[in-house]
Design a protein around this motif. Structure first.
Motif, PDB file in Angstrom:
ATOM      1  N   GLY A  63      13.136  41.556  58.895  1.00  0.00           N
ATOM      2  CA  GLY A  63      14.144  41.328  59.927  1.00  0.00           C
ATOM      3  C   GLY A  63      14.127  39.953  60.545  1.00  0.00           C
ATOM      4  N   ASN A  64      13.264  39.052  60.085  1.00  0.00           N
ATOM      5  CA  ASN A  64      13.213  37.704  60.643  1.00  0.00           C
ATOM      6  C   ASN A  64      14.369  36.867  60.099  1.00  0.00           C
ATOM      7  OD1 ASN A  64      10.623  37.462  62.275  1.00  0.00           O
ATOM      8  ND2 ASN A  64       9.869  38.359  60.375  1.00  0.00           N
ATOM      9  N   PRO A  65      14.856  35.908  60.875  1.00  0.00           N
ATOM     10  CA  PRO A  65      15.961  35.063  60.404  1.00  0.00           C
ATOM     11  C   PRO A  65      15.532  34.174  59.241  1.00  0.00           C
ATOM     12  CG  PRO A  65      15.061  34.228  62.469  1.00  0.00           C
ATOM     13  CD  PRO A  65      14.430  35.569  62.238  1.00  0.00           C
ATOM     14  N   PHE A  66      16.504  33.834  58.398  1.00  0.00           N
ATOM     15  CA  PHE A  66      16.229  32.995  57.222  1.00  0.00           C
ATOM     16  C   PHE A  66      16.074  31.554  57.674  1.00  0.00           C
ATOM     17  CE2 PHE A  66      16.841  31.178  53.048  1.00  0.00           C
ATOM     18  CZ  PHE A  66      16.275  32.145  52.224  1.00  0.00           C
ATOM     19  N   GLN A  67      14.981  30.904  57.272  1.00  0.00           N
ATOM     20  CA  GLN A  67      14.675  29.544  57.711  1.00  0.00           C
ATOM     21  C   GLN A  67      14.870  28.552  56.564  1.00  0.00           C
ATOM     22  OE1 GLN A  67      14.281  29.214  60.781  1.00  0.00           O
ATOM     23  NE2 GLN A  67      13.540  31.191  61.514  1.00  0.00           N
ATOM     24  N   SER A  68      15.022  27.266  56.905  1.00  0.00           N
ATOM     25  CA  SER A  68      15.279  26.253  55.878  1.00  0.00           C
ATOM     26  C   SER A  68      14.138  25.269  55.699  1.00  0.00           C
ATOM     27  CB  SER A  68      16.565  25.486  56.198  1.00  0.00           C
ATOM     28  OG  SER A  68      16.453  24.853  57.464  1.00  0.00           O
ATOM     29  N   THR A  69      13.459  24.878  56.771  1.00  0.00           N
ATOM     30  CA  THR A  69      12.386  23.898  56.630  1.00  0.00           C
ATOM     31  C   THR A  69      11.055  24.599  56.379  1.00  0.00           C
ATOM     32  OG1 THR A  69      11.713  23.784  58.959  1.00  0.00           O
ATOM     33  CG2 THR A  69      13.616  22.449  58.284  1.00  0.00           C
ATOM     34  N   LYS A  70      10.128  23.873  55.812  1.00  0.00           N
ATOM     35  CA  LYS A  70       8.813  24.440  55.545  1.00  0.00           C
ATOM     36  C   LYS A  70       8.124  24.833  56.854  1.00  0.00           C
ATOM     37  CE  LYS A  70       6.291  22.232  52.517  1.00  0.00           C
ATOM     38  NZ  LYS A  70       5.314  21.296  51.897  1.00  0.00           N
ATOM     39  N   THR A  71       8.270  23.990  57.880  1.00  0.00           N
ATOM     40  CA  THR A  71       7.652  24.286  59.177  1.00  0.00           C
ATOM     41  C   THR A  71       8.178  25.604  59.742  1.00  0.00           C
ATOM     42  OG1 THR A  71       7.463  21.916  59.632  1.00  0.00           O
ATOM     43  CG2 THR A  71       7.258  23.414  61.499  1.00  0.00           C
TER      44      THR A  71
END
Length: 787
Positions: free
Chosen positions: A348-356
């Motif tokens: 359920g976590n949002p999709f992220q773009s950066t490695k951090t």
């Protein structure tokens, strides 16, 4: 008996014993005559029992090695490696040997897509020829698997160990070998005069085994060693500081002095290969995932996790929609990042773009663990300070960190981070003040990773990117690796925007060589900026041929269907290079429109384009293979030749059989001849061909050439002048060999002077020269100063 007063012997017992012994001797002699083979029978029987027991110990060893290897991945608490593995492939380095069959040895794809060991992300999107790690080991038994942190080097070693341990058919002859899979942190590699280097390895491995098989395991290991059937898989060298790396290389050197034929596979970063090159190791960059492999990985994970997702009553994820969304996600991520993304997203976590952002989401349960940050910081500070006397404080085990795959347990019971990505991430959280990265830090993988995370916290001096100049890049091309850090800045950050603008200027700067500009295009692809697609479309209209070519590399890498119009326009470009590259770029779109366009090029393009289209069709599986087979029936001679070329890129038995049929039945000699050449190449196993240079004093072709020049080569006589003469005005067939020879075994400053200042280098062997310059920089980046 009067002379033995204290010994009483019963006479009857004595004579009974005496006659019994005579009977035993009598029957023994008679049995030998009646059954002459009984002794041999019992000896063989005992030997069979011993062999059976040793075999059982070997099976136990293989089971233990397999079990350990299956745990060498991030999701250790969820599944075994076999359940989610995408079999790793390696990129093939440029070679000096040419085919003797007469068939083309360099494809159009290889001519258009340069080999970039420090930026392999681009070539992987174009499906360049790859090699399995098993074939790489058989071709040259000293192998370095190199790549950035998180790209799957350790998983690749674990995969090799697993397949060999269970005698998988895909390993071929290597199934008879025993893989010793160790991490360099598992044992002390300093020289020990009381035992040999291989004994140090064996002792470390044996001590980690169950006590009841330790003694017999030594016998099994010695037996494999005697037959030269040991493969030493040494993980973790990419995590060592330069000083530690060179020390470990010294251990490997001693090991090879004892056992010259020992097969060794280890890991390293593209930034630093240290002394391994001089020891005869061949570096193979690990191939990044293309869209197909990414989709396969996502499918495996969703199949594995779907039962758990369904069981969660509060779950609202539609797996079909979720799978489609993941596969259509065009941003570039490493295998490590994809794993964390999927595991975080399904909860359920949002999709992220950066490695951090990805790490912050995945590691949320343990971000507040202060011991992890302190340990990571001490590792990096100790690695950067060669005079540091204190070793890092031992890492305290943490169950959550183990479950998340962040730390691993060594054979001696100690713990360390599983990947430099985690070391750098936790270390970056310990710094509050702004620092300027030092160029030497790029050699040390955890430090490089740490610096990569600091832009996200605005802790990289913005002037670092602003002051990067063309002159610095030409002198120290590894500085380009720092462009990867731009991804961690917020998208509208002034430093990121300014650096991207400067990179656009570099793409148009003709004073920067084309290889370097190709790396800059790759950096745009890695940075995952939303404006990247628009940029590539804009520069595709440039008047400069090189810039249009570079735009196609970028358009092909991002694989966006909306770029089809630009690619189709460049199919009609005046430049052959641009037209061929446009044809190759079509493969990444994988849409009905792009396939139709590709089919038209195959049937109606010029000869070069038809060959390029055939190479693309060769990797397009069913659609492409069917098109090639139909092409063999076409009345057009050029289409049939192109179809033969395409089938030759498919290294499967059915393709070879089809080529054999064409070599006999086709009505045109030119088609039959080309098919026959490819059949000969397939059967002689020349696709691909891998050769590993040896020291000059043991190199047959160089010794032979020296004799024609009246020169004698010996270990004490440097061959730099002779190699330089070959590169400048020697025979064309020897020049590629001389490049590789001088890049590996000559003094770095001498080799740079000869290679970089030779005008013919960039004209005739640009890919090979770029590879050699990379070898020289990776041998010792501090000595890399050339223009």
């Amino acid at each position: 008996m009067p002379h033995l007063p204290h010994i009483n012997i019963d006479r009857i017992s004595f004579w009974l014993g005496f006659f019994s012994a005579l009977l035993v001797v009598y029957f023994y002699s008679r049995i030998q005559r009646w059954f002459p083979g009984w002794k041999t029978f019992f000896q063989n029987w005992i030997e069979q029992l011993r062999t059976h027991w040793v075999f059982r110990v070997e099976i136990k060893l293989r089971d233990i090695i397999f079990s350990r290897a299956q745990k060498e991945h991030l999701a250790i608490s969820i599944c075994s490696l076999d359940e989610i593995i995408i079999p790793p492939e390696l990129l093939i380095p440029p070679q000096s040997e040419s085919s003797t069959s007469g068939a083309p040895t360099i494809t159009i794809k290889e001519q258009a897509i340069p080999f970039l060991p420090d930026y392999p992300e681009l070539s992987s999107q174009f499906n360049l020829e790859t090699i399995s790690p098993f074939r790489a080991i058989k071709a040259c038994n000293r192998v370095i698997i190199c790549g950035q942190a998180g790209y799957g080097k350790s998983v690749c070693l674990a995969y090799i160990a697993s397949m060999i341990a269970k005698r998988s058919e895909i390993t071929g002859d290597l199934s008879q070998y025993l893989p010793l899979f160790l991490n360099c942190r598992d044992f002390i590699w300093e020289e020990n005069h009381s035992s040999t280097s291989i004994q140090q390895v064996f002792e470390t491995f044996i001590q980690s085994l169950p006590q009841n098989i330790q003694k017999d395991s030594k016998r099994v290991l010695d037996n494999f060693l005697k037959n030269e059937h040991i493969i030493f898989l040494l993980d973790g060298m990419d995590e060592l500081s330069p000083d530690e790396f060179q020390s470990c290389s010294g251990f490997i050197s001693r090991l090879l002095n004892e056992l010259p034929n020992l097969s060794i596979v280890t890991t390293a970063t593209p930034q630093f290969l240290g002394g391994l090159i001089e020891l005869g190791f061949e570096p193979f960059p690990i191939a990044c995932w293309n869209q197909t492999k990414k989709a396969n990985f996502i499918e495996k994970w969703l199949d594995l996790l779907s039962p758990r997702i369904i069981e969660q009553s509060q779950n609202t994820i539609d797996l079909t929609i979720f799978s489609t969304w993941l596969k259509s996600h065009s941003l570039f991520h490493s295998p490590l990042e994809w794993t964390m993304l999927i595991l975080a997203a399904v909860t359920g976590n949002p999709f992220q773009s950066t490695k951090t952002q990805i790490l912050q989401t995945y590691l949320a349960p343990i971000l507040r663990k202060a011991n992890l940050g302190k340990y990571a910081k001490s590792l990096i500070e100790g690695g950067l300070d060669s005079q540091a006397s204190q070793r890092p404080t031992p890492l305290t085990p943490d169950s959550q960190a183990i479950d998340l795959g962040v730390i691993r347990q060594n054979l001696d019971g100690s713990y360390n981070f599983r990947c430099p990505v985690f070391t750098g991430f936790f270390a970056s959280r310990q710094y509050d003040s702004s620092i300027t990265p030092d160029f030497k830090d790029i050699q040390f993988n955890p430090a490089f990773e740490q610096l990569g995370f600091m832009p996200a916290k605005d802790q990289i001096d913005h002037q670092f990117f602003n002051t990067l100049s063309v002159n610095e890049i030409n002198k120290q091309p590894q500085l380009l690796s720092s462009l990867r850090w731009l991804r961690e800045y917020p998208e509208n950050h002034p430093a990121r925007v300014a650096a991207l603008r400067k990179m656009v200027g570099w793409l148009h700067d003709e004073s920067i060589n084309l290889i370097t500009r190709t790396k800059i295009i790759t950096a745009f692809f890695i940075i995952n900026d939303t404006s990247t697609g628009l940029l590539f479309r804009q520069i595709s209209k440039s008047k400069a041929e090189a810039v249009r070519y570079l735009s196609l590399l970028g358009l092909g890498a991002i694989g966006d269907d909306s770029t089809l119009v630009e690619i189709q326009r460049l199919l009609r470009d005046e430049s052959t290079l641009v037209r061929d590259t446009a044809c190759l770029a079509l493969q990444s779109l994988n849409s009905p429109a792009s396939r139709k366009s590709l089919q038209q090029v195959f049937e109606h393009g010029d000869e070069d384009q038809q060959f390029a289209a055939a190479e693309v069709l060769a990797v397009a599986e069913k659609f492409g293979h069917d098109a090639l087979l139909e092409g063999l029936k076409n009345e057009n001679l050029l289409i049939r030749r192109a179809a033969v070329h395409g089938l030759a890129q498919i290294h499967q038995d059915w393709a070879t059989k089809k080529l054999e049929e064409v070599s006999i039945s086709d009505g045109q000699w030119v088609v039959r001849d080309l098919a026959a050449q490819y059949v000969a190449a397939h059967k002689s196993n020349q696709f691909p061909s891998i050769s590993r240079p040896v020291e000059s004093s043991r190199t047959p072709w160089l010794i032979e050439y020296a004799s024609t020049q009246g020169i004698t080569i010996s270990p004490a006589t440097p061959s730099d002048d002779l190699l330089g003469k070959i590169i400048i005005d020697g025979p064309d067939e020897l020049r590629p060999k001389a490049y590789l020879q001088i890049a590996r075994y000559s003094k770095i400053s001498t080799a740079l002077t000869i290679i970089a200042n030779n005008p013919a280098a960039t004209i005739n062997h640009s890919d090979l020269v770029n590879y050699c310059l990379w070898l020289l920089s990776a041998r010792n980046v501090n000595d890399l100063k050339y223009s």
